[in-house]
Design a protein around this motif. Sequence first.
Motif, PDB file in Angstrom:
ATOM      1  N   THR A 174       0.832  -1.200   0.000  1.00 33.76           N
ATOM      2  CA  THR A 174       0.000   0.000   0.000  1.00 33.76           C
ATOM      3  C   THR A 174       0.870   1.255   0.000  1.00 33.76           C
ATOM      4  O   THR A 174       0.561   2.232  -0.699  1.00 33.76           O
ATOM      5  CB  THR A 174      -0.927   0.005   1.218  1.00 33.76           C
ATOM      6  OG1 THR A 174      -1.534  -1.266   1.322  1.00 33.76           O
ATOM      7  CG2 THR A 174      -1.995   1.055   1.084  1.00 33.76           C
ATOM      8  N   ALA A 177       1.975   1.843  -3.374  1.00 35.58           N
ATOM      9  CA  ALA A 177       0.882   2.384  -4.187  1.00 35.58           C
ATOM     10  C   ALA A 177       0.670   3.861  -3.887  1.00 35.58           C
ATOM     11  O   ALA A 177       0.434   4.670  -4.795  1.00 35.58           O
ATOM     12  CB  ALA A 177      -0.403   1.604  -3.926  1.00 35.58           C
ATOM     13  N   ILE A 181       0.990   7.502  -6.522  1.00 37.06           N
ATOM     14  CA  ILE A 181      -0.278   8.098  -6.941  1.00 37.06           C
ATOM     15  C   ILE A 181      -0.046   9.335  -7.793  1.00 37.06           C
ATOM     16  O   ILE A 181       1.044   9.921  -7.803  1.00 37.06           O
ATOM     17  CB  ILE A 181      -1.168   8.495  -5.738  1.00 37.06           C
ATOM     18  CG1 ILE A 181      -0.440   9.472  -4.827  1.00 37.06           C
ATOM     19  CG2 ILE A 181      -1.691   7.299  -5.019  1.00 37.06           C
ATOM     20  CD1 ILE A 181      -1.338  10.116  -3.812  1.00 37.06           C
ATOM     21  N   VAL A 208      -5.714   4.503  -4.219  1.00 37.57           N
ATOM     22  CA  VAL A 208      -5.051   3.257  -3.831  1.00 37.57           C
ATOM     23  C   VAL A 208      -6.040   2.173  -3.431  1.00 37.57           C
ATOM     24  O   VAL A 208      -5.645   1.028  -3.246  1.00 37.57           O
ATOM     25  CB  VAL A 208      -4.049   3.476  -2.659  1.00 37.57           C
ATOM     26  CG1 VAL A 208      -2.959   4.410  -3.086  1.00 37.57           C
ATOM     27  CG2 VAL A 208      -4.741   3.970  -1.432  1.00 37.57           C
TER      28      VAL A 208
END
Lengths: 280, 277
Positions: A174, A177, A181, A208
Motif C-alpha cells: 500500500t 501504491a 499516486i 489506492v
Amino acid sequence: MSGIEAADASGINGAGLIGDANPLRPRNTILKRYCLIAGFASVVLVLTAHVFVFQTDWARTGGLGQMLKTAAWFLPNLGYFPSILLALFETFLIALFGTLIGMVIAIPVAVLAARNVTPAGLASYWAGRVTIVLSRSVHELIFALIFVSALGLGPLPGMLALAVRSVGFLAKTTAEAIENIDIGPVEAIEATGARRIAVLLFAVMPQVFPIFVGNVIFQFDINIRRAAILGMVGGGGIGLIFAEQIMSLAYDRAGTVVLGVVAMVLLGEYISIRIRSWLL
Amino acid sequence: MAVGEHGITVDDARRDYRRFVNLGRLIKFIALLLFCIFAVWTAWYMNMPLERLSGMFGRIGTMVFNRMMPPDLDYAMTGNVFYSILETIEMSFLGTVYGVLLAVPVAWFGAWNVTPSRTICYPLGRAALVLSRAIPPIIWAMILVVILGFGPMAGTITLVLLTLSFAGKLMSEQVEAIDMGPVEAIRATGAGEIKTFVYAVLPQVKAAWIGIIIYNWDSSFRASTILGFVGAGGLGLYLRSTTQLLDYERAMGIILVVIALVIASEILSHFARRRIR
C-alpha cells in the motif's frame, strides 16, 4: 548475482547460443561467462553432495521402495473426515479475522511508510519502515509463540499473530501504491484548504483503494495456509490436530487432515476469486 | 419550478436520487451490522478471552523487554547453532536452484497458450502447481520428515516444492501473457515444441522470470528459517528447543540473527534486481 547466472547456466537461455556466434561480443566476455557458469555449477554440486549424501542417513531412509511404502501410510482415512470439519471451520475464521485485523493495522502503517504523505518527516517514515521489516521477517509461528504466552492458548493469539504478520505485506504494497499516486487530485483537494486527513480520505484513498483491496484478498489467500499450522504452537485451528496425529503415528488420519487443508485452501482460493471479480 | 425535458421536475429527480442513495446506505449499514454480529458470534463461538486483551501489551512488554533481554548472541555463534545458520542458507539456495529447474517445465506445461499438449501436459502442469500450493510448507516438511528422515534433505525438498508452487505459478502467468507472434513465426519454420519454447517463449519472459527467481529466493529463505521446528534442518531446531526450555534470551538471540539475515537477503535481492534492470 549468481542467481542471474544460474538461469543462464542451466541451458534455459537461448541467448547464450546466439552469443557464441556473435562477432560483436568480445571473446573474454564469453570466457568470463563460462567461468561463472562452471563456478556456479560446482558450488551447486558440492552443496548437493553435502545435503543429500553426507547429511542424510540413507540406512534409515531406505531406497525408493521404502519411501513409497512410507508415503502410502499417508493415504487418507475418509471415515475420520467428519471429525475435523469443525477445526477446519475454526481455521478459516482465524484466517478471515486475522486478515481483517491486519488490514486495519496496516492502513496507518502504510501512511507512515509512504514517503510523500508521511506526517512527521523521516522519523515517522522510518517508524513505518521498521514495522514493515519486523513484521515481514519474523515467521508467524514465532509471533504465535509470543501471543500465546501473553494471552493463553486458543484462536485469539493465532488471529493476532496472523494480523501482525499480515501488516508487513499489506503496508508495504500500500505504501508503494501511495508513493505512485497521481499528485493532481492531492493538489486540488489541498487548494480547497482541506486538512491533512481530508486529503488522505478524498485524494489518496480513492486512488489506492483497488490495489489495497486486491492485496487484502491475496493476503487472505495466504493466511488460510498460515492458519493451518498455527495450532502446532497453541494458536488454534487444524494445526494441533495434524501435529497430534503425526506424533501418535496415525499417519492415515494425518493424511485426512492434509486432504481437509487442501480442500479448505482451494475453497478459499475460489472464494477470493469470486470476491475479486465482484469488487474490482 | 424548473421542468426538465420529459416533464420531470428537479424535485422529482432529487427525490429519485435520494431514494437510491438511501437504499445504498441502508444496504451498506445492514451488511456492516451483519458483519459485526458475525464477529461477535465468532468471538463467542471460539471462547475467545477478550478480557485478556487489556493486559496483553503489558505482558508482551515484560516478555520482550525483561525475559528476552539481553539477547544471548554468543549462543547463536556457538559451533552447532552457527553451523545450522549456514545450513539454513544452504537449504534455501539449493531449494531455489532445484525448484527453478523443476518450475521451468511446469510453468511451460501449465501455460494454456504454449503448452505442448492441452490434453496431457496442461492438466499435469496445473495439478503440480495447485497441489504444491495447497499444502502449507510446514505440513510438507512434517510429511517429508516422516518419509525421508530428519535432516536438511527433507527441508531442501520442502523448499523445492515451495519454489515450484510459488515461482512456478508466477512464471506460468508470465508465459500466458506473452506476444504470440514470435511463437507462430517460429512454429511456421517447422520447429518442434522445445525449439519453439527456447526461441520464442524464453526470450520474452527471461527478464520477468529472473525477477521472480530472485524474489523467490528471498521468500524461500524466510521459510527455511522455521523448517527446523519440525526437524527438517536449519536453525529452527534451536529456536524450538530454546522456546520449549523457556530460555527466551537465547531464543531472542536466534530471532535477531534471523531478522539480520532476512534484511541482508532483502538488500542482496534488491541489488540483484537493480542490476538486471
